[in-house]
Design an enzyme around this catalytic site. Structure first.
Site, mmCIF file in Angstrom:
data_model
loop_
_atom_site.group_PDB
_atom_site.id
_atom_site.type_symbol
_atom_site.label_atom_id
_atom_site.label_comp_id
_atom_site.label_asym_id
_atom_site.label_seq_id
_atom_site.Cartn_x
_atom_site.Cartn_y
_atom_site.Cartn_z
ATOM 1 N N HIS A 116 0.831 -1.204 0.000
ATOM 2 C CA HIS A 116 0.000 0.000 0.000
ATOM 3 C C HIS A 116 0.864 1.252 0.000
ATOM 4 C CE1 HIS A 116 -2.914 2.777 2.268
ATOM 5 N NE2 HIS A 116 -3.466 2.561 1.087
ATOM 6 N N GLU A 155 -4.037 3.834 -9.057
ATOM 7 C CA GLU A 155 -5.334 4.459 -8.768
ATOM 8 C C GLU A 155 -5.435 5.857 -9.367
ATOM 9 O OE1 GLU A 155 -8.113 5.959 -5.022
ATOM 10 O OE2 GLU A 155 -6.379 4.663 -4.630
ATOM 11 N N GLU A 208 1.640 -0.427 -5.034
ATOM 12 C CA GLU A 208 0.582 0.513 -5.410
ATOM 13 C C GLU A 208 1.088 1.937 -5.632
ATOM 14 O OE1 GLU A 208 -3.693 2.125 -3.691
ATOM 15 O OE2 GLU A 208 -1.903 2.133 -2.439
ATOM 16 N N ASP A 229 -0.824 5.932 -6.352
ATOM 17 C CA ASP A 229 -1.978 6.810 -6.546
ATOM 18 C C ASP A 229 -1.524 7.962 -7.433
ATOM 19 O OD1 ASP A 229 -3.605 5.361 -4.723
ATOM 20 O OD2 ASP A 229 -2.714 6.449 -3.044
ATOM 21 N N HIS A 281 -0.847 10.297 -2.624
ATOM 22 C CA HIS A 281 -2.161 9.799 -2.209
ATOM 23 C C HIS A 281 -3.230 10.847 -2.439
ATOM 24 C CE1 HIS A 281 -5.305 9.069 0.994
ATOM 25 N NE2 HIS A 281 -5.414 8.048 0.186
#
Length: 387
Positions: A60, A196, A87, A89, A102
């Site tokens: 994460h 994301e 991951e 973002d 993020h």
């Protein structure tokens, strides 16, 4: 994925006993052997969702339990600890570059407040119906953003991570793609990324749509195919649908609390909530354009008023019946982030019985999990698979 900042600063061992346990079990280096069963990759740069181990361990924002999030240092450590996927973002800069943060509010994740030349950029904005005051990526060119250095987002919870403040810049997504390709060649198997789109409706309203530049980068780096080692994700179903028209890369719809509504639904006047989307009809609709869902852990096992786990819902069974994978978020080692059943002692920043929490969630049949501590998750996955 929304977080809470809690507690008084506490101290912990940097990597914790889990890393020592990893070495003791031989789960060192780039892979945890017991949890790697079924993983494919011959260095060709291609993969398949079917190649991922179950449970899949997703780093994460990298290994954000140990390094400031969304830095190349955090991504590298996640990979070195054995995370199956790392991951990112994505948010845009003023000149349209995609960078890894993020949130577009960089007040708490960079040293921007220490730069007097940017003092006038501090402002208040409403994003997805919430007011924020700070500095925002869309007000900086990439060259300006690169003069900043990344810092730990929750120093109260993770004071050891302050050691790494200032070591890394904010990475562009293209830099991450190059890093992943280089690491994949070195390791002889593809490096999986989980990407994301953040606040896509908001950014589209500014003329900074995320999906088109993201698709161009995926095509440029050969990650636009159904078999590409990359998963796209968003809390806005419309963003995933738009990406489905641009690339064939696997896709996941993120789901927050049951009473919440995706922001693109709010803007379009769609009355459906997450509670509607996790019903069989909603899951069938998601399965028409995505391969999985990323629900909050509370949608898998709700908590009672005291914060203790109750009975699992039928979401895992219902999603699997529609052919959807489930990658819920986010499990962390610290007491303050764990269900009350698994907290140990009174220090909110001390590690609790996270292995017990992993066992409870893995027992529901989830296909993977987002974690700030990939090494711990790999040990828990090895325990689970060894039964």
């Amino acid at each position: 994925m929304t977080e809470r900042v809690t507690g008084t600063p506490g101290r912990r061992t940097l990597l914790g006993a889990a890393v020592l346990g990893t070495a003791a079990l031989g789960l060192t280096g780039t892979a945890a052997q017991a949890a790697e069963r079924g993983r494919g990759g011959s260095g060709s740069g291609h993969g398949s969702l079917r190649d991922l181990p179950v449970p899949t361990v997703i780093g994460h924002r990298g290994a954000s339990g140990y390094r400031p999030e969304h830095t190349l240092g955090s991504y590298q450590l996640a990979l070195d600890l054995g995370a199956h996927i790392v991951e990112q973002d994505l948010v845009p800069t003023k000149d349209g570059h995609l960078v890894c943060r993020h949130e577009n509010d960089i007040t708490g994740t960079t040293d921007v407040a220490d730069h007097p030349e940017f003092a006038g950029r501090r402002t208040t904005k409403t994003i997805d119906g919430v007011s924020y005051t700070g500095w925002f990526t869309e007000d900086f060119t990439l060259a300006e953003l690169k003069t900043l250095r990344a810092t730990e987002r929750i120093p109260g919870n993770r004071p050891d991570n302050i050691l790494y403040d200032g070591r890394w810049t904010v990475p562009t997504f293209e830099e991450v793609l190059r890093w992943a390709d280089k690491e994949g060649r070195k390791r002889g198997k593809p490096v999986w990324l989980y990407v994301e789109t953040k606040h896509p409706t908001y950014f589209r309203s500014l003329g900074l749509g995320l999906e088109e530049p993201l698709a161009r980068l995926l095509r440029r780096y050969g990650r636009d195919r159904r078999t590409s080692p990359l998963i796209l994700q968003s809390f806005e179903p419309g963003s995933i649908q738009r990406l489905a028209r641009l690339v064939d890369t696997p896709r996941v719809v993120l789901l927050s609390g049951p009473t919440s509504r995706p922001w693109d639904f709010v803007e379009a006047g769609d009355p459906r909530t997450v509670a509607d989307l996790i019903k069989p009809a909603g899951l069938k609709w998601i399965a028409s354009y995505a391969q999985g869902i990323g629900p909050t852990l509370d949608l898998i096992i709700p908590k009672d008023a005291s914060g203790r786990l109750t009975r699992p819902t039928t979401l895992v069974k219902d999603a699997h019946a529609r052919g959807l994978r489930l990658h819920p978020y986010t499990l962390r080692n610290e007491n303050s982030f764990l269900p009350a059943d698994f907290r140990r002692g009174t220090d909110p920043n001390a590690y609790g019985d996270v292995f017990g929490a992993y066992a409870a969630y893995f027992a529901t049949g989830i296909d993977g999990i987002f974690t700030d501590h990939p090494d711990t998750a790999l040990l828990a996955a090895a325990d689970f698979n060894g039964r």
